[in-house]
Design an enzyme around this catalytic site. Sequence first.
Site, PDB file in Angstrom:
ATOM      1  N   ARG A   1       0.844  -1.195   0.000  1.00  0.00           N
ATOM      2  CA  ARG A   1       0.000   0.000   0.000  1.00  0.00           C
ATOM      3  C   ARG A   1       0.878   1.243   0.000  1.00  0.00           C
ATOM      4  O   ARG A   1       2.046   1.202   0.412  1.00  0.00           O
ATOM      5  CB  ARG A   1      -0.914   0.007   1.221  1.00  0.00           C
ATOM      6  CG  ARG A   1      -1.895  -1.166   1.258  1.00  0.00           C
ATOM      7  CD  ARG A   1      -2.749  -1.138   2.514  1.00  0.00           C
ATOM      8  NE  ARG A   1      -3.726  -2.217   2.510  1.00  0.00           N
ATOM      9  CZ  ARG A   1      -3.497  -3.439   2.981  1.00  0.00           C
ATOM     10  NH1 ARG A   1      -2.303  -3.730   3.488  1.00  0.00           N
ATOM     11  NH2 ARG A   1      -4.434  -4.363   2.946  1.00  0.00           N
TER      12      ARG A   1
ATOM     13  N   LYS B   1      -2.254  -2.187   7.482  1.00  0.00           N
ATOM     14  CA  LYS B   1      -3.677  -1.875   7.612  1.00  0.00           C
ATOM     15  C   LYS B   1      -4.381  -2.855   8.540  1.00  0.00           C
ATOM     16  O   LYS B   1      -5.227  -2.462   9.345  1.00  0.00           O
ATOM     17  CB  LYS B   1      -4.334  -1.879   6.230  1.00  0.00           C
ATOM     18  CG  LYS B   1      -5.803  -1.496   6.251  1.00  0.00           C
ATOM     19  CD  LYS B   1      -6.384  -1.474   4.856  1.00  0.00           C
ATOM     20  CE  LYS B   1      -7.866  -1.101   4.880  1.00  0.00           C
ATOM     21  NZ  LYS B   1      -8.442  -1.083   3.513  1.00  0.00           N
TER      22      LYS B   1
ATOM     23  N   HIS C   1      -3.591   3.536  -5.650  1.00  0.00           N
ATOM     24  CA  HIS C   1      -3.932   2.204  -5.151  1.00  0.00           C
ATOM     25  C   HIS C   1      -4.047   1.195  -6.283  1.00  0.00           C
ATOM     26  O   HIS C   1      -3.917  -0.022  -6.058  1.00  0.00           O
ATOM     27  CB  HIS C   1      -5.251   2.257  -4.362  1.00  0.00           C
ATOM     28  CG  HIS C   1      -5.497   1.036  -3.538  1.00  0.00           C
ATOM     29  ND1 HIS C   1      -4.796   0.750  -2.381  1.00  0.00           N
ATOM     30  CD2 HIS C   1      -6.363   0.000  -3.715  1.00  0.00           C
ATOM     31  CE1 HIS C   1      -5.219  -0.399  -1.882  1.00  0.00           C
ATOM     32  NE2 HIS C   1      -6.176  -0.874  -2.665  1.00  0.00           N
TER      33      HIS C   1
ATOM     34  N   ARG D   1      -1.339  -1.344  -6.788  1.00  0.00           N
ATOM     35  CA  ARG D   1      -1.512  -2.583  -6.024  1.00  0.00           C
ATOM     36  C   ARG D   1      -2.360  -3.574  -6.830  1.00  0.00           C
ATOM     37  O   ARG D   1      -2.066  -4.768  -6.876  1.00  0.00           O
ATOM     38  CB  ARG D   1      -2.158  -2.239  -4.691  1.00  0.00           C
ATOM     39  CG  ARG D   1      -2.365  -3.383  -3.724  1.00  0.00           C
ATOM     40  CD  ARG D   1      -2.775  -2.781  -2.377  1.00  0.00           C
ATOM     41  NE  ARG D   1      -3.429  -3.732  -1.498  1.00  0.00           N
ATOM     42  CZ  ARG D   1      -2.803  -4.557  -0.677  1.00  0.00           C
ATOM     43  NH1 ARG D   1      -1.484  -4.576  -0.653  1.00  0.00           N
ATOM     44  NH2 ARG D   1      -3.473  -5.367   0.122  1.00  0.00           N
TER      45      ARG D   1
ATOM     46  N   HIS E   1      -4.016  -9.684   2.251  1.00  0.00           N
ATOM     47  CA  HIS E   1      -5.471  -9.711   2.313  1.00  0.00           C
ATOM     48  C   HIS E   1      -5.927 -10.659   3.417  1.00  0.00           C
ATOM     49  O   HIS E   1      -5.418 -11.768   3.552  1.00  0.00           O
ATOM     50  CB  HIS E   1      -6.063 -10.175   0.982  1.00  0.00           C
ATOM     51  CG  HIS E   1      -6.010  -9.122  -0.082  1.00  0.00           C
ATOM     52  ND1 HIS E   1      -5.830  -9.416  -1.420  1.00  0.00           N
ATOM     53  CD2 HIS E   1      -6.128  -7.773  -0.014  1.00  0.00           C
ATOM     54  CE1 HIS E   1      -5.838  -8.293  -2.121  1.00  0.00           C
ATOM     55  NE2 HIS E   1      -6.009  -7.290  -1.285  1.00  0.00           N
TER      56      HIS E   1
ATOM     57  N   TYR F   1      -9.819 -10.884  -8.998  1.00  0.00           N
ATOM     58  CA  TYR F   1      -8.859 -10.973 -10.101  1.00  0.00           C
ATOM     59  C   TYR F   1      -8.969 -12.299 -10.864  1.00  0.00           C
ATOM     60  O   TYR F   1      -8.248 -12.511 -11.832  1.00  0.00           O
ATOM     61  CB  TYR F   1      -7.424 -10.840  -9.569  1.00  0.00           C
ATOM     62  CG  TYR F   1      -7.193  -9.608  -8.730  1.00  0.00           C
ATOM     63  CD1 TYR F   1      -7.132  -8.347  -9.307  1.00  0.00           C
ATOM     64  CD2 TYR F   1      -7.049  -9.701  -7.347  1.00  0.00           C
ATOM     65  CE1 TYR F   1      -6.925  -7.220  -8.537  1.00  0.00           C
ATOM     66  CE2 TYR F   1      -6.840  -8.578  -6.570  1.00  0.00           C
ATOM     67  CZ  TYR F   1      -6.787  -7.341  -7.162  1.00  0.00           C
ATOM     68  OH  TYR F   1      -6.583  -6.222  -6.400  1.00  0.00           O
TER      69      TYR F   1
END
Length: 368
Positions: A219, A246, A311, A314, A337, A346
């Site tokens: 990030r 995060k 972003h 990423r 994640h 994806y």
Amino acid sequence: MATIEKRKLDDGTISYRVKIRLKGHAPENATFSRLTDAREWVQKTEAEIKAGRHFGASKRHTLNELIDSYESSPRHKELKSAREMRTRLGWWRKHYGDKLLQDITPAIVAKGRDKLNDEFLTVRRRGDDGSVSLVPLEKKRSGPTTNRFLAALSSACSYGVKELGWLDRNPVERVSKPKENKGRVRFLDDEELPRFLAACRRHPDLYLAVLLSLTTGGRQSEIMGLRWGQIDLKSGRATLYAGTTKNNDARVLPLVGEAFTLLQDRSKVRSLTDDRIFPPTRLAKKSNSLHLRTPFITALNEAGIKDFHWHDLRHTCASYLMMNGVGHLEISKILGHKTMAMVSRYSHLAPGRVSDIGNALAQKMGVM
């Protein structure tokens, strides 16, 4: 009857949570720091309930008081998103802060949800005289953004239920939420990527930060916050420590290719007084990533790239990993994640991978 539960908080202090349940009356809860206070409250409250004089904590405290208590608690202060939470809770203060907690019903929360969805977004503008005003935009708040406001209120109400005993139940839990979108997937294709990188080369900090974002999937805050103590040039890895990401989990980033070479070169001329890879002198005396906004936009314009945000670098990393056959689990580990649902967006980028897996299975079974 009443029960008193002794609890040890995260800071080591002791509290006593009291629950009173009398047939025909709503349950009452309260928390005290002293056992004697808890016992006195039980006697007084039970007597008032039986005499019909007790109105409950939800009838004595307002939403403003609940938010005040929540925002001053360690639970709130330790959040990385505490600042954003205060902004969102400020909206609930403005519209419903004076209401008693008993009046913060699911119907009221639903009304607030609809109001959030119908509001037009605003932007701060500074006038020629230096005054600042809010100017409405021709764009309404999205459903996912409304959900963030609901989540902020839910956190405060949950605190009121579990820690303060001011609420018997969280009213937000019984309110339906706007649908979340599947997530934006915008990445640089094979034609856009070289044009963008060529445009970034003119700005050394931008070029290195972009390369690190593209090759690690980090990030923007993680990349711009890197310090030399996190970099292992021998093994070619950067470590993100727990509490700095995060989701607060530690993660290792691979340092490869030109990004690794540039880091090696920069390590030879680094500051002796500042261990940041992007120190303030390089950031035009700013300690955050805002200094790259202008050169980033300039590079996008020069490369002729539209509808692209930082972003999305990423997303570009994840997309190329998926298209090169890297599995969902590996991608989730690299990008940090928490859930596989974040990676599933994806999946459509690697349809051939499904055929490869099927062929391998058929070959293993001898049915090719």
